[in-house]
Scaffold this motif. Structure first.
Motif, PDB file in Angstrom:
ATOM      1  N   CYS A   1     -13.200  -2.517   6.443  1.00 15.33           N
ATOM      2  CA  CYS A   1     -14.154  -3.215   5.693  1.00 15.33           C
ATOM      3  C   CYS A   1     -13.762  -4.868   5.611  1.00 15.33           C
ATOM      4  O   CYS A   1     -12.744  -4.983   5.778  1.00 15.33           O
ATOM      5  CB  CYS A   1     -13.699  -2.626   4.137  1.00 15.33           C
ATOM      6  SG  CYS A   1     -14.607  -3.563   2.858  1.00 15.33           S
ATOM      7  N   VAL A   2     -15.027  -5.457   5.927  1.00 18.09           N
ATOM      8  CA  VAL A   2     -14.944  -6.797   5.623  1.00 18.09           C
ATOM      9  C   VAL A   2     -15.400  -7.454   4.467  1.00 18.09           C
ATOM     10  O   VAL A   2     -15.824  -8.670   4.410  1.00 18.09           O
ATOM     11  CB  VAL A   2     -15.446  -7.770   7.076  1.00 18.09           C
ATOM     12  CG1 VAL A   2     -14.545  -7.159   7.901  1.00 18.09           C
ATOM     13  CG2 VAL A   2     -16.927  -7.144   7.050  1.00 18.09           C
ATOM     14  N   GLN A   3     -15.555  -6.618   3.263  1.00 23.03           N
ATOM     15  CA  GLN A   3     -16.141  -7.293   2.186  1.00 23.03           C
ATOM     16  C   GLN A   3     -17.420  -7.831   2.137  1.00 23.03           C
ATOM     17  O   GLN A   3     -17.628  -8.796   1.915  1.00 23.03           O
ATOM     18  CB  GLN A   3     -14.941  -8.337   1.605  1.00 23.03           C
ATOM     19  CG  GLN A   3     -14.987  -8.606   0.291  1.00 23.03           C
ATOM     20  CD  GLN A   3     -14.376  -9.588  -0.128  1.00 23.03           C
ATOM     21  OE1 GLN A   3     -14.534 -10.777  -0.080  1.00 23.03           O
ATOM     22  NE2 GLN A   3     -13.149  -9.457  -0.664  1.00 23.03           N
ATOM     23  N   CYS A   4     -18.291  -7.130   2.913  1.00 22.26           N
ATOM     24  CA  CYS A   4     -19.755  -7.839   3.223  1.00 22.26           C
ATOM     25  C   CYS A   4     -20.770  -7.290   2.005  1.00 22.26           C
ATOM     26  O   CYS A   4     -21.803  -7.922   2.211  1.00 22.26           O
ATOM     27  CB  CYS A   4     -20.184  -7.201   4.509  1.00 22.26           C
ATOM     28  SG  CYS A   4     -21.017  -5.727   4.607  1.00 22.26           S
ATOM     29  N   TYR A   5     -20.289  -6.430   1.226  1.00 21.48           N
ATOM     30  CA  TYR A   5     -21.346  -5.973   0.230  1.00 21.48           C
ATOM     31  C   TYR A   5     -22.380  -5.234   0.533  1.00 21.48           C
ATOM     32  O   TYR A   5     -23.376  -4.830  -0.135  1.00 21.48           O
ATOM     33  CB  TYR A   5     -21.537  -7.174  -0.693  1.00 21.48           C
ATOM     34  CG  TYR A   5     -20.509  -7.752  -1.494  1.00 21.48           C
ATOM     35  CD1 TYR A   5     -20.336  -7.359  -2.731  1.00 21.48           C
ATOM     36  CD2 TYR A   5     -19.392  -8.724  -0.831  1.00 21.48           C
ATOM     37  CE1 TYR A   5     -18.976  -7.784  -3.451  1.00 21.48           C
ATOM     38  CE2 TYR A   5     -18.540  -9.204  -1.867  1.00 21.48           C
ATOM     39  CZ  TYR A   5     -18.234  -8.884  -2.904  1.00 21.48           C
ATOM     40  OH  TYR A   5     -17.406  -9.470  -3.601  1.00 21.48           O
ATOM     41  N   SER A   6     -22.519  -4.671   1.743  1.00 19.79           N
ATOM     42  CA  SER A   6     -23.929  -4.082   2.315  1.00 19.79           C
ATOM     43  C   SER A   6     -23.821  -2.755   1.726  1.00 19.79           C
ATOM     44  O   SER A   6     -25.183  -2.438   1.361  1.00 19.79           O
ATOM     45  CB  SER A   6     -23.637  -4.167   3.847  1.00 19.79           C
ATOM     46  OG  SER A   6     -25.068  -3.295   4.216  1.00 19.79           O
TER      47      SER A   6
ATOM     48  N   GLN B   1     -22.986  -2.004  -1.138  1.00 19.25           N
ATOM     49  CA  GLN B   1     -23.459  -2.387  -2.658  1.00 19.25           C
ATOM     50  C   GLN B   1     -24.981  -2.513  -2.838  1.00 19.25           C
ATOM     51  O   GLN B   1     -25.607  -2.051  -3.572  1.00 19.25           O
ATOM     52  CB  GLN B   1     -22.675  -3.268  -3.182  1.00 19.25           C
ATOM     53  CG  GLN B   1     -22.922  -3.950  -4.805  1.00 19.25           C
ATOM     54  CD  GLN B   1     -22.261  -5.041  -5.288  1.00 19.25           C
ATOM     55  OE1 GLN B   1     -20.807  -4.564  -5.184  1.00 19.25           O
ATOM     56  NE2 GLN B   1     -22.770  -6.209  -5.802  1.00 19.25           N
ATOM     57  N   VAL B   2     -25.252  -3.457  -1.871  1.00 18.20           N
ATOM     58  CA  VAL B   2     -26.743  -4.048  -1.712  1.00 18.20           C
ATOM     59  C   VAL B   2     -27.582  -3.012  -1.335  1.00 18.20           C
ATOM     60  O   VAL B   2     -28.668  -2.865  -1.913  1.00 18.20           O
ATOM     61  CB  VAL B   2     -26.936  -5.446  -1.060  1.00 18.20           C
ATOM     62  CG1 VAL B   2     -28.244  -5.865  -0.883  1.00 18.20           C
ATOM     63  CG2 VAL B   2     -26.057  -6.569  -1.926  1.00 18.20           C
TER      64      VAL B   2
ATOM     65  N   VAL C   1     -18.414  -3.453  -5.006  1.00 12.72           N
ATOM     66  CA  VAL C   1     -16.949  -3.952  -4.362  1.00 12.72           C
ATOM     67  C   VAL C   1     -15.975  -4.775  -5.225  1.00 12.72           C
ATOM     68  O   VAL C   1     -16.538  -5.687  -5.846  1.00 12.72           O
ATOM     69  CB  VAL C   1     -17.504  -4.873  -2.901  1.00 12.72           C
ATOM     70  CG1 VAL C   1     -16.155  -5.259  -2.195  1.00 12.72           C
ATOM     71  CG2 VAL C   1     -18.226  -4.035  -2.148  1.00 12.72           C
TER      72      VAL C   1
ATOM     73  N   CYS D   1     -23.236   0.512   6.451  1.00 12.28           N
ATOM     74  CA  CYS D   1     -21.859  -0.254   6.760  1.00 12.28           C
ATOM     75  C   CYS D   1     -21.895  -0.641   7.993  1.00 12.28           C
ATOM     76  O   CYS D   1     -21.755  -0.097   9.200  1.00 12.28           O
ATOM     77  CB  CYS D   1     -20.386   0.662   6.609  1.00 12.28           C
ATOM     78  SG  CYS D   1     -19.211  -0.303   6.773  1.00 12.28           S
ATOM     79  N   PRO D   2     -21.806  -2.233   8.156  1.00 14.73           N
ATOM     80  CA  PRO D   2     -21.813  -2.552   9.742  1.00 14.73           C
ATOM     81  C   PRO D   2     -20.613  -2.641  10.583  1.00 14.73           C
ATOM     82  O   PRO D   2     -20.371  -2.467  11.671  1.00 14.73           O
ATOM     83  CB  PRO D   2     -22.302  -4.159   9.658  1.00 14.73           C
ATOM     84  CG  PRO D   2     -22.136  -4.585   8.011  1.00 14.73           C
ATOM     85  CD  PRO D   2     -21.988  -3.149   7.203  1.00 14.73           C
ATOM     86  N   ALA D   3     -19.411  -2.192   9.582  1.00 18.65           N
ATOM     87  CA  ALA D   3     -17.947  -2.143  10.095  1.00 18.65           C
ATOM     88  C   ALA D   3     -17.745  -0.650  10.481  1.00 18.65           C
ATOM     89  O   ALA D   3     -16.482  -0.243  10.770  1.00 18.65           O
ATOM     90  CB  ALA D   3     -17.023  -2.697   9.223  1.00 18.65           C
TER      91      ALA D   3
END
Lengths: 214, 881
Positions: free
Chosen positions: A12-17, A19-20, A37, A170-172
């Motif tokens: 996880c890189v805290q991108c908020y994807s 959540q959004v 997040v 999630c991109p990660a």
């Protein structure tokens, strides 16, 4: 069969994807989240880390929210998913108080652009995916996707259309969804091999969401 | 009960339920996306499974939330004309609605007049910011056809990559470079965030960096802040802004002189380290061929670098050639870096000398110099160490040298575009679609053997045969307001709007003032620096046209005409930036993917896609045929597909020809609309092209030695002064203006940092992202080191003012954090909008850019990157601390 999720905090890189994407998929107005997040810091300079926890309903095996619901609106399916039937919910908010993970919210419509009216996307949501104001809402593990997928012979967690939106988004590739009753499933292997942990096990609710911490 | 979107399928009132392929325009990453449209309403965006141009189905929050931009009720819907004659930072336009015909009647005669008189009087600004990038391939050819115009940085340009792009172009033939996530074992990051939420190839990098971490790649991050990159690092090493270069050159010193580790065969054949340098600091050249010479120790003779009889290359020794004493440049570099001891670097950067020595040793040993790896039957050098630098590390007046140092440390270890090393983002070699061999791209060598980037979407040379130098020799008087005739290595210039612009224009002979400005999605008032200086410069331009999605500080304060732009989900179907492989393509050893774009919704109101309107303007200016010919060149549209004289094709028709020309008659626009993208395997020789192309990189900075004396002489003769010592051919570190300010009054260094939620300034108008930003303490608060903040009497939530030594201030809530260097204070992103037409963004966060100064003193005197940190003091609102 018991559905569960593993979230790899190393990925996880805290991108908020999560959540959004979830807010978009479920037409959630400002202030309401099925995925959140949580961020902060741990440690002291310079031995410090950011502190990131993607949070969602833990679909606890022993769910306090279900236990306190006076109408039976909150219930647990056989596959472990905790659901709220908004037709039965009377908005007493007991479940909101009871959830130790603070994952439930009383629903209220709000404009995304305050004072400027609802746009076509919001109107579409209100028409085709309506919520009852005042009732409790939360993450459903995208149960319609899971159910529809199973009906089509798909495997939730492997086939995209049968998998929760946040997992796909999630991109990660930090999220894994699957059957925790299947000892050969990827999710069970991850929990076993990576020593995945439940959040605050001291709450004693046996969550279905696990975190890979290290 | 609320249902998920999938439950629409069985409902009788649902007459449409489809997914449409296109590309994201939320940033310059242009990831492939699918948009879910039901009953004519786009309701969701997601990544594309099976596409390597993105996160293989994932998508970042910025991309997902672009739907909110599409539906933003504050969008510009009609052409507008200013009625408020006053222009200024805080003025409102008081616009009146006009027709497109009226708007064109204002614009076309002015464009005609300027084209007849002097096209340089036209200033235009564009940017790779949200909703801007997908039109570049039509804008660039348009202005190339129109004439030589002045390109002004909208904000992104001089801030982020003047040094980085310049050097990665020279070294990697690519817009950017970073570690090869697939095989890298040890990465060093300097103020960069690629792979950690933002930066180029954003979601591709996120996905692949996550896999590298899981694989166990060690990552060391030098940064004033433990931001997202530092958080994911094996080791975060706090450093003062602007001192990355000092640490890097010290590490080069340790590796070369203490450890004696380097990849000699690579340096001999892939760099100019073997080239002989004379006492004038220039190459010693073969009198017959004018080629740079090397010393062949076996033949005991100097030879042209490309002489086929060379048996070996000397890297050290003194030789006499052409009557002068000379040395291989490698030896001179090795000697030069001795002045940069780890102790010196510690003094300026605060990174302990023993840490610098340790990291240098770990990095050099991890390079495994001499090792090889087999990939799909191809044996390749294996150098699993990589480096990355971007805005944070290179946004300073020592930008160019800092970036050179970042990549020289890898180059001396042979770690360039081989498995595991620093690699081009994107690969500089493409052998093309196996069915057609197109697009075929490769770096090639200039006459001195140095790498020239291979470009596809270009108006420049694609091969060595067509090569012409990409900039002329420095001259004055300058003819453009960017002064790039003198500062020839500056990619984008700040001098259009710097505080000292008139003084510099007068001294350097610029004879005209701009008469008209066209802005496409930029907002330099808010996004550049010293807004007062930029505002003055823009106000001096008599006529300004802004093409916007929604109001900005620029368009409200200064636009005479506003044109309503299209969101990328409204754009006309096109090939977009699909073939801009130099800028954006699947990275590393992953399949090639080419996407098409198409609208998911027709433009509402009177919004128009700029690229469509350019054809109308070209017709009015009588340059349609010339524009078409430029497009033929830009996209390399050939044979039966070429746009013919007199043909009037729209963008979709042109894109159809581009696709068919590149992939065959069965793969036109309709095919891409239906299938979204074409994918084919990348070969090891493409991903790891370095051993296969005979090109070298300049670890000895010969261009600076060659052009520096002329530039310095021309400037000094006109009383223009700068830190000219940076025109040295030896990689070095130079103090920034920030380092020169004493600590007594202005005791902190203020820097800005990226967040995963924002790109440029436009994303602060997106409700999902603003909501998330408020949930993260590091985004809309000023962040100061906990002990430093306590010593100043601050507590979380105090409203403070930050004042730079240039006299400007910014203000906002502060939080105390352990994630920040004790001598620093940080502000996130390009926030703090004051334009009322963006009610979501209005006053969200803190405006950092106002703290920066814009002038020659605060610019890198070589590449013109601006100083993006500032010396400041901070005090609670209501009085100085």
């Amino acid at each position: 069969m018991r559905w569960g999720m593993v979230i790899d905090k190393l990925r996880c890189v805290q991108c908020y994807s999560c959540q959004v994407s979830c807010k978009q998929a479920y037409f959630l107005p400002p202030g309401i989240f099925f995925n959140r997040v949580a961020t902060g810091e741990t440690g002291q300079y310079p031995m410090v880390r950011k502190h990131t926890f993607p949070l969602l309903c833990n679909h606890c095996t022993d769910a306090p929210c279900v236990n306190v619901c006076p109408t039976g609106a909150s219930y647990q399916r056989e596959d472990g998913i905790v659901v709220i039937d908004s037709d039965k919910c009377v908005g007493c908010k007991y479940c909101i108080m009871a959830c130790p993970y603070q994952q439930r919210t009383s629903f209220k419509y709000k404009e995304q652009y305050p004072g400027q009216g609802f746009n076509n996307y919001e109107k579409f949501g209100m028409e085709h995916h309506p919520y009852q104001e005042g009732t409790a809402v939360k993450c459903t593990f995208c149960m319609e996707r899971v159910d529809d997928g199973l009906a089509e012979g798909l495997t939730p967690g492997e086939d995209r259309t049968a998998t929760p939106v946040c997992v796909n988004a999630c991109p990660a590739k930090a999220r894994t969804f699957g059957d925790m009753d299947d000892p050969d499933s990827k999710i069970v292997r991850l929990i076993r091999e990576r020593n995945a942990e439940q959040l605050r096990p001291d709450f004693d609710t046996d969550p279905s969401v696990y975190y890979i911490i290290s | 009960m609320a249902k998920s979107p999938s439950s629409t399928k069985a409902k009788p009132e649902i007459w449409e339920d489809i997914w449409i392929h296109t590309c994201c325009g939320g940033c310059y990453g242009t990831c492939g996306v699918r948009v879910h449209r039901v009953n004519g309403v786009p309701i969701a965006i997601e990544g594309v499974e099976g596409s390597t141009l993105g996160a293989e189905g994932g998508l970042c929050a910025k991309g997902v939330s672009q739907l909110q931009v599409l539906f933003d009720p504050n969008r510009r819907n009609y052409p507008l004309r200013r009625t408020n004659p006053k222009k200024g930072m805080y003025e409102e336009g008081n616009f009146e609605r006009i027709t497109w015909e009226e708007a064109m009647d204002e614009i076309i005669p002015r464009l005609k007049k300027i084209r007849e008189e002097d096209t340089r009087k036209l200033v235009w600004m564009s940017s790779p910011s949200p909703n801007a990038v997908l039109r570049h391939n039509f804008l660039m050819p348009f202005f190339a056809t129109y004439g030589k115009t002045s390109l002004m940085g909208g904000g992104a340009a001089v801030h982020c990559g003047n040094g980085a792009h310049h050097v990665t172009g020279q070294y990697f033939g690519s817009w950017d470079a970073g570690p090869d996530w697939k095989y890298c074992n040890y990465a060093m990051f300097f103020g960069a965030s690629g792979g950690f939420g933002s930066g180029h190839a954003g979601t591709m990098n996120i996905r692949m960096a996550a896999e590298a971490r899981e694989r166990g790649m060690k990552m060391v991050v030098f940064d004033p802040m433990c931001n997202n990159t530092g958080d994911k690092a094996t080791e975060w090493i706090p450093i003062l802004p602007g001192t990355d270069g000092a640490v890097l050159v010290a590490m080069i010193n340790v590796i070369l002189n203490d450890l004696d580790i380097y990849d000699a065969p690579y340096i001999k054949t892939k760099t100019n380290g073997s080239y002989l340098i004379g006492p004038d600091q220039l190459y010693v050249r073969d009198p017959e061929t004018n080629k740079p010479m090397i010393w062949d120790p076996e033949a005991k003779a100097a030879k042209a670098f490309n002489d086929p009889t060379i048996k070996d290359y000397a890297l050290e020794g003194e030789f006499e050639v052409n009557g002068v004493k000379c040395h291989p440049s490698f030896e001179l570099i090795k000697e030069h870096v001795k002045t940069y001891t780890p102790e010196f670097a510690e003094e300026v950067s605060t990174v302990p000398a023993k840490t610098i020595r340790r990291i240098a040793k770990e990095f050099a040993e991890a390079a495994q110099v001499g090792s090889t790896i087999m990939l799909d039957g191809v044996e390749l050098p294996f150098r699993p160490v990589g480096t990355a630098i971007f805005r944070g590390g290179q946004g300073h007046t020592n930008s160019l040298h800092s970036v050179y140092a970042t990549h020289i440390i890898g180059q001396i270890l042979g770690a360039g575009d081989v498995p595991g090393s620093t690699i081009a983002l994107c690969p500089s070699r493409c052998l093309g679609d196996p069915n057609t061999g197109r697009p075929e791209v490769a770096c090639f060598a200039d006459p001195d053997g140095m790498l020239v980037p291979g470009l596809w979407s270009t108006l420049q040379a694609r091969t060595a045969e067509d090569y012409v130098p990409r900039h002329a020799a420095p001259t004055v008087p300058c003819v453009g307001t960017g002064l790039q005739e003198l500062f020839t290595q500056g990619m984008a210039s700040v001098f259009h709007s710097s505080k000292d612009r008139h003084e510099l224009w007068d001294k350097l002979g610029v004879k005209f003032n701009p008469e008209m400005m066209l802005s496409w999605g930029t907002n330099n008032i808010h996004g550049l620096g010293n807004p007062e200086s930029v505002a003055e410069a823009v106000a001096e331009i008599p006529f300004t046209v802004c093409w916007d999605l929604y109001p900005t500080e620029l368009s409200e304060g200064f636009a005479d005409i506003v044109l309503p732009g299209c969101h990328h989900l409204e754009h006309t179907a096109s090939c977009g930036d699909a073939y801009d492989l130099y800028f954006n393509a699947p990275i590393a050893y992953e399949d090639w993917t080419i996407h098409g774009t198409q609208p998911v919704i027709e433009p509402q109101f009177e919004r128009r896609f700029i690229a469509d309107v350019l054809f109308d303007i070209a017709d009015e200016l009588g340059m349609r045929d010339d524009y078409n010919e430029t497009l033929n060149m830009r996209f390399d549209i050939k044979d039966k597909y070429a746009i013919k004289k007199g043909e009037k094709l729209n963008i979709t028709e042109i894109s159809d020809r581009v696709f068919k020309c590149n992939h065959g008659d069965d793969k036109g626009m309709d095919w891409f609309k239906e299938n979204g993208f074409i994918r084919w395997p990348k070969k090891p020789e493409e991903a790891y092209w370095r051993p296969f192309l005979d090109v070298r990189v300049p670890i000895y900075l010969h261009d600076l030695a060659k052009e520096g004396p002329t530039i310095i002489e021309l400037a000094e003769s006109r009383d223009v002064h700068a830190d000219w010592q940076q025109y040295t051919p030896f990689v070095s570190w130079f103090p920034t203006p920030v380092q020169k300010v004493p600590d007594d009054e202005f005791d902190l260094i203020c820097y800005s940092y990226r967040t995963t939620l924002h790109t440029g300034g436009q994303t602060h108008q997106i409700p999902y992202l603003v909501e998330a930003s408020h949930m993260n303490p590091h985004i809309y608060n000023i962040v100061i080191n906990r002990d430093t903040g306590k010593a100043k009497g601050f507590a979380d939530g105090d409203i403070v003012t930050i004042e730079s030594n240039y006299g400007r201030t910014t203000s906002g809530p502060i939080i105390l954090s352990d994630c920040v260097h004790p001598k620093c204070i940080g502000i996130a992103s390009t926030a703090g909008h004051w334009v009322k037409g963006q009610p979501i963004a209005y006053k969200q966060g803190v405006h950092f850019n106002t703290l920066m100064e814009l002038d020659l003193e605060h610019s890198d005197p070589v590449c013109l990157s601006i100083e993006t940190s500032a010396k400041v003091k901070v005090y609670k609102n209501g009085g100085a601390a």
